[in-house]
Design a protein around this motif. Sequence first.
Motif, PDB file in Angstrom:
ATOM      1  N   GLN A  20     -23.238 -32.682 -17.516  1.00 20.20           N
ATOM      2  CA  GLN A  20     -21.989 -32.022 -17.126  1.00 20.20           C
ATOM      3  C   GLN A  20     -21.929 -31.709 -15.641  1.00 20.20           C
ATOM      4  O   GLN A  20     -20.906 -31.209 -15.165  1.00 20.20           O
ATOM      5  CB  GLN A  20     -21.792 -30.744 -17.945  1.00 20.20           C
ATOM      6  N   ASP A  21     -22.998 -31.974 -14.905  1.00 21.15           N
ATOM      7  CA  ASP A  21     -22.978 -31.816 -13.457  1.00 21.15           C
ATOM      8  C   ASP A  21     -22.317 -33.030 -12.809  1.00 21.15           C
ATOM      9  O   ASP A  21     -22.327 -34.132 -13.351  1.00 21.15           O
ATOM     10  CB  ASP A  21     -24.396 -31.717 -12.879  1.00 21.15           C
ATOM     11  N   GLY A  44     -18.501 -25.342 -20.317  1.00 24.09           N
ATOM     12  CA  GLY A  44     -17.329 -25.209 -21.161  1.00 24.09           C
ATOM     13  C   GLY A  44     -17.369 -26.022 -22.429  1.00 24.09           C
ATOM     14  O   GLY A  44     -16.347 -26.571 -22.856  1.00 24.09           O
ATOM     15  N   GLY A  45     -18.520 -26.164 -23.037  1.00 22.96           N
ATOM     16  CA  GLY A  45     -18.598 -26.898 -24.284  1.00 22.96           C
ATOM     17  C   GLY A  45     -18.520 -28.387 -24.075  1.00 22.96           C
ATOM     18  O   GLY A  45     -18.473 -28.898 -22.956  1.00 22.96           O
ATOM     19  N   HIS A  46     -18.472 -29.124 -25.171  1.00 23.07           N
ATOM     20  CA  HIS A  46     -18.483 -30.575 -25.130  1.00 23.07           C
ATOM     21  C   HIS A  46     -17.307 -31.114 -24.322  1.00 23.07           C
ATOM     22  O   HIS A  46     -16.149 -30.834 -24.627  1.00 23.07           O
ATOM     23  CB  HIS A  46     -18.442 -31.138 -26.549  1.00 23.07           C
ATOM     24  N   THR A  47     -17.573 -31.855 -23.296  1.00 23.86           N
ATOM     25  CA  THR A  47     -16.653 -32.505 -22.358  1.00 23.86           C
ATOM     26  C   THR A  47     -15.916 -31.535 -21.447  1.00 23.86           C
ATOM     27  O   THR A  47     -15.422 -31.942 -20.394  1.00 23.86           O
ATOM     28  CB  THR A  47     -15.606 -33.396 -23.064  1.00 23.86           C
ATOM     29  N   ALA A  52     -14.289 -30.180 -15.671  1.00 27.25           N
ATOM     30  CA  ALA A  52     -14.241 -29.224 -14.567  1.00 27.25           C
ATOM     31  C   ALA A  52     -14.998 -29.743 -13.348  1.00 27.25           C
ATOM     32  O   ALA A  52     -14.500 -29.685 -12.222  1.00 27.25           O
ATOM     33  CB  ALA A  52     -14.818 -27.881 -15.014  1.00 27.25           C
ATOM     34  N   ALA A  53     -16.211 -30.246 -13.572  1.00 30.66           N
ATOM     35  CA  ALA A  53     -17.016 -30.735 -12.452  1.00 30.66           C
ATOM     36  C   ALA A  53     -16.379 -31.957 -11.797  1.00 30.66           C
ATOM     37  O   ALA A  53     -16.387 -32.097 -10.564  1.00 30.66           O
ATOM     38  CB  ALA A  53     -18.430 -31.059 -12.933  1.00 30.66           C
ATOM     39  N   GLN A  54     -15.811 -32.850 -12.612  1.00 28.50           N
ATOM     40  CA  GLN A  54     -15.128 -34.015 -12.054  1.00 28.50           C
ATOM     41  C   GLN A  54     -13.932 -33.597 -11.210  1.00 28.50           C
ATOM     42  O   GLN A  54     -13.649 -34.201 -10.169  1.00 28.50           O
ATOM     43  CB  GLN A  54     -14.677 -34.944 -13.175  1.00 28.50           C
ATOM     44  N   ASN A  96      -6.059 -29.839 -22.523  1.00 33.54           N
ATOM     45  CA  ASN A  96      -7.213 -30.342 -23.248  1.00 33.54           C
ATOM     46  C   ASN A  96      -7.759 -29.386 -24.300  1.00 33.54           C
ATOM     47  O   ASN A  96      -8.692 -29.722 -25.013  1.00 33.54           O
ATOM     48  CB  ASN A  96      -8.334 -30.660 -22.246  1.00 33.54           C
ATOM     49  N   GLU A  97      -7.197 -28.167 -24.375  1.00 30.48           N
ATOM     50  CA  GLU A  97      -7.667 -27.166 -25.321  1.00 30.48           C
ATOM     51  C   GLU A  97      -9.170 -26.919 -25.179  1.00 30.48           C
ATOM     52  O   GLU A  97      -9.893 -26.772 -26.152  1.00 30.48           O
ATOM     53  CB  GLU A  97      -7.317 -27.584 -26.754  1.00 30.48           C
ATOM     54  N   LYS A  98      -9.610 -26.891 -23.948  1.00 35.52           N
ATOM     55  CA  LYS A  98     -11.010 -26.616 -23.642  1.00 35.52           C
ATOM     56  C   LYS A  98     -11.093 -25.296 -22.890  1.00 35.52           C
ATOM     57  O   LYS A  98     -10.089 -24.671 -22.565  1.00 35.52           O
ATOM     58  CB  LYS A  98     -11.606 -27.740 -22.785  1.00 35.52           C
TER      59      LYS A  98
END
Length: 262
Positions: A20-21, A44-47, A52-54, A96-98
């Motif tokens: 996720q980095d 922030g959980g899966h994906t 966020a990092a992208q 994205n409901e994330k």
Amino acid sequence: MPISIDACVAQHQGDRREQQDRVAILPHPRGGGVVLAVVADGMGGHTGGVLAAQQVIHTARDNLARFSARTESARTLLEACINEAHTLIRASRFLNEKEPHSTVAMLLLQPDRISWAHCGDSRFYHFRDDQLVFRSTDHSYVMQLVLQGRITPDQALSHPNRNILLTSLGGAQAPKIAFGECVGLHPGDTFLLCSDGLWSYFSDQEFAWVINGSSSVREASELLVNRARGLAVGDGDNISLAILRLFETPPAVKTRPPAGSA
């Protein structure tokens, strides 16, 4: 004597299900000796953390392309990168409901200075040869305890609340941003940006010894990642780092043509 840069990035997924980095070293599209290095540690959980990092990297690239060192300050650029990424990460929650969040450390290198900014617990280090010049201060609960003298830095590494952040990109509140600058660069200056998946295994002096004792920043990054993986014993976080080292460029040797040559 002119100064050149030896730079590289490195990552390892560690023992997590996904990386996720995100990390990047971005040269200014118009040159001029301007380079922006970024490390973003997504959460922030899966994906969610990946998104966020992208977004941090994407926003940094776009802002750098519009940056003019002649008319804008480094702080203006760094602040815009972080605040705009924060706004876009917040907006992505509805699409994205994330629950995406990210920390960030940024370094802007110009010919006569470096400027940095960070939010959260991704770190920036400045070494001169084998000595620490500066290290950023984490925006975390345990760092506040350290600053208040309630626990020691060693105790912070194993504190049960060591992962609690006081600020991040994508949170309900505007991100808290720390800024700094160093004017007058020297050969032997080295800059490290990294996520907590790396720095949690090293003291400041250990970082300095490994980086200064390596023949190249690529070798240093490999040593750091391998050592962190060995110390993780099967429970390591994502690792991301960027290293930039300044060194003197030897002058070109001028040769005379052989006597009698045309």
